[in-house]
Design an enzyme around this catalytic site. Structure first.
Site, PDB file in Angstrom:
ATOM      1  N   ASP A  17       9.515   3.196   0.424  1.00  0.00           N
ATOM      2  CA  ASP A  17       8.236   3.572   1.290  1.00  0.00           C
ATOM      3  C   ASP A  17       8.075   3.424   3.469  1.00  0.00           C
ATOM      4  O   ASP A  17       8.079   1.969   3.466  1.00  0.00           O
ATOM      5  CB  ASP A  17       6.533   3.449   0.599  1.00  0.00           C
ATOM      6  CG  ASP A  17       5.764   3.698   1.346  1.00  0.00           C
ATOM      7  OD1 ASP A  17       5.762   4.512   2.739  1.00  0.00           O
ATOM      8  OD2 ASP A  17       4.775   3.938   0.560  1.00  0.00           O
ATOM      9  N   TYR A  66       1.010  -1.326   0.013  1.00  0.00           N
ATOM     10  CA  TYR A  66       0.061   0.257   0.483  1.00  0.00           C
ATOM     11  C   TYR A  66       0.750   1.232   0.088  1.00  0.00           C
ATOM     12  O   TYR A  66       1.822   1.589   0.393  1.00  0.00           O
ATOM     13  CB  TYR A  66      -1.165   0.221   1.138  1.00  0.00           C
ATOM     14  CG  TYR A  66      -2.699   1.579   1.069  1.00  0.00           C
ATOM     15  CD1 TYR A  66      -3.001   1.288   0.057  1.00  0.00           C
ATOM     16  CD2 TYR A  66      -1.389   2.772   2.029  1.00  0.00           C
ATOM     17  CE1 TYR A  66      -3.106   3.136   0.319  1.00  0.00           C
ATOM     18  CE2 TYR A  66      -2.315   3.504   2.277  1.00  0.00           C
ATOM     19  CZ  TYR A  66      -3.561   4.214   1.119  1.00  0.00           C
ATOM     20  OH  TYR A  66      -4.294   4.750   0.790  1.00  0.00           O
TER      21      TYR A  66
END
Ligand SMILES: *Cc1c(COP(=O)(O)O)cnc(C)c1O
Length: 450
Positions: free
Chosen positions: A264, A153
């Site tokens: 991330d 995600y």
């Protein structure tokens, strides 16, 4: 007088919800690890009394110091007295410079330049653009895709969304809109033994995974700009924990095929998994790192992209139709209030009286202890903990409204998704507050799902 919840229902849109979706609670205050909630109505239709619940979510993983923290509030107030915001085009200010100094000092080695963005998704967009610009500046203009992991995600904007899990993400709904990237499987599940600290995973499955990543990079070598991953913990894609050695595989594959490695760390940064950045579990440095969420201690929206000298200087060199500048600049980038409160948050994390490693390892122990009884429930498929993250995964999708209410009745605010009821408590939680959270999760799951 229509009440607040009816007016909300008439006027507002909530995340991933149809217009007019009913909300059940409003917040009238927050302090320490607690939210003060007012429920819709009691059984007689009267407004119910406020309830004080422990926030098991840290407001989507951001409020690591809890709410109304005097030092965060005073940093905000002090900066607001000077100036709340100025444009960053052609101007700079000390909160931004100081924050860049501190972030580069604590970041994985080699990350030496900072772009201050205004939300996590935007930082991912910037990272993807940087990777494209980097390859293009080096004359590889045909490279326009990335490798992403299934189960990942990275945000909700179009570029970021295109790198989210293609099945559980929003690809089906937006198929015609999203760029098509290359998806590698996610690394097999791993766990870290709380006693020995050793990581365990299925080594055969791991070898198959590593070979597949290498094959995809090789097959698509002329199309790829970067590999993007959430290191060690995939968050909103399913709370999946994997072996840090996978980060070394990613680093090698990127080196071999000339891809940038983008980590991330928006969810994992600032100590959440037990290291300050999750990349440290493997001693791997990415070329590009995104951070957000807990950056401001959960007080404001802000994010950042950190890159190496090589990335910064390549993007900054004109050539091959590229202008030699990073082509991005949000109106509210480097917001001084956000920078000032981020500095205050970093200071609190490194407070010698209460350093973050101590808070997170206490959280880890309490979460292990408090969530393990859930293993005995019929509805529970897995219980896993890493640092300040505790996950109870069910066999079936969670009945979200019922579990949310049952947990509030037991004194904790949770927001389950798909098959996961999970917690990322504020670091300031004491053992009793963590016990309230874990008992609420176990009790709510048992009451609703058995
Ligand atoms: C939350 C999150 C994002 C998106 O951040 P926003 O601030 O919501 O745009 C991106 N990546 C990860 C890993 C996240 O957890």
């Amino acid at each position: 007088m229509p009440d607040l919840l009816s007016e909300d229902q008439r006027l507002l849109w909530h995340p991933y919800s149809p217009a007019g979706a009913e909300q059940f609670f409003s917040v009238i205050g927050a302090e320490g690890a607690h939210l003060h909630l007012v429920a819709d109505r009691d059984q007689h239709g009267r407004g119910a009394a406020p309830r004080r619940v422990v926030d098991a979510m840290s407001s989507w993983w951001a409020a690591v110091h809890g709410y109304a923290h005097p030092e965060l509030n005073s940093a905000l107030n002090r900066q607001a007295e000077k100036f709340a915001h100025v444009m960053f085009g052609g101007l700079t200010h000390s909160p931004a410079v100081e924050l860049a100094e501190q972030l580069t000092a604590v970041a994985p080695e080699g990350l030496s330049r900072v772009f201050l963005a205004d939300s996590g998704s935007v930082s991912v967009e910037v990272a993807l653009k940087i990777a494209y610009q980097y390859q293009a500046a080096a004359g590889r203009t045909q490279r326009n895709r990335v490798i992403a992991l299934r189960g990942g995600y990275h945000g909700d904007t179009i570029g970021a969304m295109a790198t989210c899990d293609p099945v559980d993400g929003m690809h089906a709904a937006f198929d015609a809109l999203v760029p098509k990237h290359v998806f590698a499987p996610r690394p097999p599940a791993a766990r870290r033994c709380p006693e020995t600290g050793e990581w365990q995973t299925d080594t055969d499955q791991f070898a198959v995974w590593a070979a597949e990543v290498r094959r995809l990079a090789s097959d698509h070598r002329d199309e790829l700009t970067a590999l993007i991953a959430e290191p060690v913990l995939q968050g909103a894609g399913g709370m999946h924990i994997y072996h840090p050695e996978a980060l070394q595989v990613m680093r090698q594959v990127c080196n071999e095929y000339g891809l940038l490695l983008i980590f991330d760390e928006i969810a994992t940064g600032f100590g959440r998994t037990g290291t300050f950045f999750a990349a440290e579990w493997a001693g791997v440095s990415p070329d590009v790192m995104c951070i957000g969420k807990a950056l401001t201690g959960g007080t404001m929206t802000a994010a950042a992209v950190l890159v190496t000298d090589d990335v910064a200087s390549t993007v900054s060199t004109p050539g091959a139709g590229m202008p030699g500048a990073l082509l991005h600049g949000p109106t509210f980038m480097a917001n001084p209030l956000a920078c000032a409160v981020s500095l205050a948050s970093l200071k609190l994390l490194h407070n010698p009286q209460h350093p973050w490693p101590q808070s997170v390892s206490t959280l880890e122990r309490s979460l292990h202890h408090g969530l393990s009884p859930a293993r005995r429930l019929h509805s529970v498929a897995d219980v896993r903990v890493l640092g300040g993250v505790g996950v109870v995964e069910l066999h079936e999708p969670v009945n979200i409204p019922a579990v949310t209410r049952a947990a509030v009745d037991r004194g904790a605010w949770v927001r389950p998704f798909r098959r996961a009821v999970y917690t990322m408590p504020p670091y300031i939680c004491d053992e009793a507050e963590v016990a309230t959270i874990t008992a609420a999760i176990c009790g709510a799951v048992e009451e609703v799902h058995g």
